[in-house]
Design a protein around this motif. Structure first.
Motif, PDB file in Angstrom:
ATOM      1  N   LEU A 606     -83.346  14.482  -7.980  1.00 27.30           N
ATOM      2  CA  LEU A 606     -84.589  15.000  -7.402  1.00 27.30           C
ATOM      3  C   LEU A 606     -84.308  15.876  -6.187  1.00 27.30           C
ATOM      4  O   LEU A 606     -84.950  16.905  -5.989  1.00 27.30           O
ATOM      5  CB  LEU A 606     -85.501  13.835  -7.011  1.00 27.30           C
ATOM      6  CG  LEU A 606     -86.122  13.044  -8.165  1.00 27.30           C
ATOM      7  CD1 LEU A 606     -86.848  11.803  -7.639  1.00 27.30           C
ATOM      8  CD2 LEU A 606     -87.089  13.923  -8.949  1.00 27.30           C
ATOM      9  N   SER A 607     -83.348  15.461  -5.374  1.00 30.08           N
ATOM     10  CA  SER A 607     -82.997  16.238  -4.184  1.00 30.08           C
ATOM     11  C   SER A 607     -82.446  17.604  -4.568  1.00 30.08           C
ATOM     12  O   SER A 607     -82.821  18.633  -3.997  1.00 30.08           O
ATOM     13  CB  SER A 607     -81.971  15.465  -3.353  1.00 30.08           C
ATOM     14  OG  SER A 607     -81.586  16.205  -2.221  1.00 30.08           O
ATOM     15  N   LYS A 608     -81.557  17.615  -5.578  1.00 30.89           N
ATOM     16  CA  LYS A 608     -80.996  18.889  -6.037  1.00 30.89           C
ATOM     17  C   LYS A 608     -82.079  19.766  -6.657  1.00 30.89           C
ATOM     18  O   LYS A 608     -82.101  20.986  -6.457  1.00 30.89           O
ATOM     19  CB  LYS A 608     -79.878  18.632  -7.065  1.00 30.89           C
ATOM     20  CG  LYS A 608     -78.607  18.066  -6.457  1.00 30.89           C
ATOM     21  CD  LYS A 608     -77.526  17.874  -7.514  1.00 30.89           C
ATOM     22  CE  LYS A 608     -76.967  19.202  -7.988  1.00 30.89           C
ATOM     23  NZ  LYS A 608     -75.822  19.020  -8.893  1.00 30.89           N
ATOM     24  N   GLU A 609     -82.995  19.127  -7.391  1.00 28.00           N
ATOM     25  CA  GLU A 609     -84.071  19.880  -8.034  1.00 28.00           C
ATOM     26  C   GLU A 609     -84.951  20.578  -6.995  1.00 28.00           C
ATOM     27  O   GLU A 609     -85.297  21.753  -7.141  1.00 28.00           O
ATOM     28  CB  GLU A 609     -84.909  18.928  -8.892  1.00 28.00           C
ATOM     29  CG  GLU A 609     -86.005  19.642  -9.677  1.00 28.00           C
ATOM     30  CD  GLU A 609     -86.854  18.674 -10.480  1.00 28.00           C
ATOM     31  OE1 GLU A 609     -88.002  19.033 -10.809  1.00 28.00           O
ATOM     32  OE2 GLU A 609     -86.368  17.557 -10.760  1.00 28.00           O
ATOM     33  N   ARG A 610     -85.315  19.829  -5.936  1.00 28.54           N
ATOM     34  CA  ARG A 610     -86.143  20.427  -4.872  1.00 28.54           C
ATOM     35  C   ARG A 610     -85.416  21.567  -4.187  1.00 28.54           C
ATOM     36  O   ARG A 610     -86.000  22.616  -3.896  1.00 28.54           O
ATOM     37  CB  ARG A 610     -86.523  19.360  -3.845  1.00 28.54           C
ATOM     38  CG  ARG A 610     -87.613  18.410  -4.313  1.00 28.54           C
ATOM     39  CD  ARG A 610     -88.166  17.611  -3.153  1.00 28.54           C
ATOM     40  NE  ARG A 610     -87.147  16.741  -2.579  1.00 28.54           N
ATOM     41  CZ  ARG A 610     -86.948  15.490  -2.953  1.00 28.54           C
ATOM     42  NH1 ARG A 610     -87.695  14.961  -3.902  1.00 28.54           N
ATOM     43  NH2 ARG A 610     -86.021  14.754  -2.367  1.00 28.54           N
ATOM     44  N   LEU A 611     -84.122  21.356  -3.913  1.00 31.35           N
ATOM     45  CA  LEU A 611     -83.346  22.382  -3.231  1.00 31.35           C
ATOM     46  C   LEU A 611     -83.235  23.645  -4.080  1.00 31.35           C
ATOM     47  O   LEU A 611     -83.443  24.767  -3.592  1.00 31.35           O
ATOM     48  CB  LEU A 611     -81.946  21.833  -2.906  1.00 31.35           C
ATOM     49  CG  LEU A 611     -80.987  22.798  -2.211  1.00 31.35           C
ATOM     50  CD1 LEU A 611     -81.531  23.198  -0.841  1.00 31.35           C
ATOM     51  CD2 LEU A 611     -79.607  22.167  -2.069  1.00 31.35           C
ATOM     52  N   VAL A 612     -82.926  23.476  -5.354  1.00 28.29           N
ATOM     53  CA  VAL A 612     -82.783  24.632  -6.250  1.00 28.29           C
ATOM     54  C   VAL A 612     -84.121  25.340  -6.420  1.00 28.29           C
ATOM     55  O   VAL A 612     -84.195  26.574  -6.433  1.00 28.29           O
ATOM     56  CB  VAL A 612     -82.210  24.193  -7.611  1.00 28.29           C
ATOM     57  CG1 VAL A 612     -82.259  25.337  -8.611  1.00 28.29           C
ATOM     58  CG2 VAL A 612     -80.770  23.714  -7.442  1.00 28.29           C
TER      59      VAL A 612
END
Length: 635
Positions: A606-612
């Motif tokens: 989820l963290s990577k998804e938000r960042l991307v």
């Protein structure tokens, strides 16, 4: 077809229903129609596509309403600027356009069937789990929204989710990333530290005139005086009118007849109790033993032993055990429910229980009962007379204020006007605008009304704590930087605090340098007469034991090791200067990692998804052609 049928209707659901439909933040959308706006207004073009005034106002008002609901009585119109709501409304619409355009380029689209399915399966439109057309129509009519707007909003939301899934398909979370993330969150470190307190250096510093001049020159803005105003006001106090009020017996009798509930006395019981406490962590066996003890005491009370004496001996309620467990009279709603239910089910003189509450096991004895009744007119005559006089006096005070307002000239000096009518006037000194009003505290509505007045302007009649007021702003001062002499006292104090802090910092720097040059931690502390302390083990993100929240220390600490025990510099935290020393690390526990791996993988994903997503959206914006037609400052 479903969509065709729906478009025949004249209204649609407010877009807020859409928020819960998919679960994706709706910040990029705002497609609903507000009637009555100028259809030709233009806000901006995004790659040649228009953002209209209709859309902007709809999105802005939705954000504004959400903020007002959140802050309620604390809402202040100044928060619009603080939270940059106008800019955020525009940004959300720009984001919506960019996403929609990119979706088209990628060949992503939402079909009518997908939109219809979303509507059919949305719980708000269902009765007993099945789509109900009547419910759908009633919600449309109630919320006054065109079907096309609602359908378009759902389509936008579904499209946004498709893009998110498209981006997510390129994201992979490796085992190494998961273990690194888990380690970052869970590894621990222990530090030694020495704290240098500026207070300990105050006797060694003295603020010279030169020090004060240099400090004031660098920190002038810190002494800036905010805009100020002063006011005059007339007070209309209902108590000033009470001696002019008379109340007849007929009025008193009528008030009594039409307000019976005000004079009702609810049923009350006078009770005693015995409490045997049950610890929160008590085992079932332990609780059973306590209940058995309560049953034993109950049996003794029911066979004639004095309940009061038993309470003094056995009750663990320290607030009333010494008085025989006396609770006095109470009515329903004043005790916890299980206790209350039992107490009001008992007769006078009866003992009952045991009953379990969060406090433990209770035994209850009823000493007396007062049945529900309505007080007689004679019992409440004075109370009614006082209430009527207060109401009439309040009306007279308000009426007096209204008469003066009606007769008041447009360009009036409130002080002279008050004198002409035999009224007193209160004059304030200058006070900071936007702060509390002297004598009126934090009354936000009053502040908003007064701070909106220009110099010389008179307010409407305003109410505060039962009194009425008419205000006039009689003077105003712009924000200004005072002369140094005007703030000499505070300046001297500030300079001495600054010099003390600098002395603490320099001492800490010297101390750290000696450690980095090889001085022994304990020997140096003994030689410098300092106290060394230890934090114990702690992880990232939280407070550091005996130091508090100090992200600068935490970040540096996890870079230290047995080969590099000291950082490059001391740390200023909570007005103290700290020198720290690495004492040890604790790595992660493999068995715990195996148990929690799945959760951390999900969090990392989820963290990577938000960042991307954020970077992707910013990249779209960076290469987009965005032409503002109406500046945000004019919106």
């Amino acid at each position: 077809m479903f969509m065709t049928m729906m478009r025949r209707q004249s209204k649609s659901i407010l877009i807020k229903i859409v928020i819960g439909l998919i679960g994706v933040v709706f910040v990029f959308w705002g497609i609903f129609t507000i009637r009555g706006e100028r259809p030709g207004s233009k806000i901006a073009y995004v790659n040649g596509e228009l953002i209209s005034g209709l859309e902007y106002n709809a999105t802005y008002r939705d954000m504004l309403s959400a903020m007002q609901r959140q802050y309620k009585d604390y809402w202040d119109e100044n928060l619009i600027e603080t939270f940059q709501l106008k800019q955020k409304a525009l940004e959300s619409l720009i984001g919506e356009r960019l996403i929609s355009q990119e979706a088209g380029r990628l060949g992503l689209k939402v079909t009518d069937d997908e939109i219809a399915d979303a509507i059919y399966t949305y719980p708000a439109f269902q009765v007993n789990g099945v789509f109900d057309e009547d419910r759908y129509r009633s919600l449309l009519n109630y919320n006054r929204m065109e079907p096309a707007d609602f359908e378009a909003a759902i389509g936008s939301e579904l499209l946004g989710e498709k893009i998110r899934q498209f981006i997510k398909s390129f994201l992979l979370v490796t085992d190494n990333e998961i273990i690194d993330y888990y380690t970052f969150q869970n590894e621990k470190i222990s530090l030694g530290f020495v704290a240098f307190n500026p207070e300990d250096f105050k006797d060694d510093v003295k603020a010279t005139t030169k020090d004060m001049e240099e400090y004031f020159e660098k920190h002038k803005e810190e002494y800036r005086i905010p805009p100020q105003i002063k006011i005059n006001y007339i007070t209309f106090d209902p108590s000033d009118f009470k001696d002019k009020v008379s109340v007849t017996e007929v009025e008193i009798a009528d008030y009594y007849e039409y307000n019976p509930d005000r004079f009702k006395e609810h049923r009350q019981v006078k009770a005693r109790h015995i409490l045997l406490s049950v610890p929160p962590d008590a085992s079932k066996e332990s609780e059973a033993e306590i209940k058995d003890k309560a049953l034993e005491i109950l049996n003794r009370a029911q066979h004639g032993e004095d309940f009061s004496e038993l309470a003094k001996k056995y009750s663990q309620d320290t607030t009333n055990a010494s008085t025989g467990g006396d609770l006095g009279y109470f009515k329903k709603g004043q005790m916890v429910e299980p206790f209350e239910d039992l107490a009001f089910s008992l007769k006078k003189g009866e003992v009952g229980g045991p009953v379990r509450t969060q406090f433990g096991w209770h035994l209850i004895k009823i000493d007396d009962i007062k049945e529900e009744k309505i007080k007689t007119l004679n019992e409440v005559r004075e109370q009614i007379e006082a209430a009527l006089k207060e109401d009439i006096a309040r009306d007279m005070a308000h009426e007096r204020a209204l008469v003066l307002m009606d007769q008041m000239p447009y360009d009036v000096d409130l002080s002279s006007y008050a004198a002409q009518h035999g009224l007193g006037i209160t004059e304030s000194d200058f006070f900071v605008k936007r702060g509390d009003i002297p004598g009126f505290g934090t009354d936000e509505k009053l502040k908003q009304a007064i701070y909106s007045l220009d110099t010389g302007e008179v307010s409407d009649i305003l109410e505060h704590k039962g009194k009425y007021y008419i205000f006039q702003v009689t003077g105003a001062k712009d924000s200004s930087i005072p002369a140094m002499s005007e703030v000499a006292g505070q300046l001297k104090k500030d300079v001495e605090e600054h010099l003390s802090l600098e002395a603490a910092r320099k001492t800490a720097e010297t101390y750290l340098e000696e450690l980095r040059q090889g001085a022994d931690w304990q020997e140096l502390a003994k030689r410098k007469n300092t106290i060394t302390e230890e934090t114990g083990f702690f992880s990232r993100g939280g407070n550091i034991p005996d130091i508090g929240y100090a992200p600068s220390i935490s970040e540096a600490a996890f870079l230290l090791s047995d080969k590099a025990r000291y950082p490059d510099h001391p740390f200023l935290v909570h007005n103290k200067v700290y020198v720290i020393r690495w004492l040890g690390n604790k790595g992660i526990k493999e068995d715990l990692f195996d148990k929690e791996k799945g959760n951390f993988a999900q969090m990392l994903s989820l963290s990577k998804e938000r960042l991307v997503w954020d970077r992707w959206l910013q990249a779209l914006r960076d290469k987009a052609s965005i032409k503002m037609v109406t500046p945000v400052s004019d919106l």
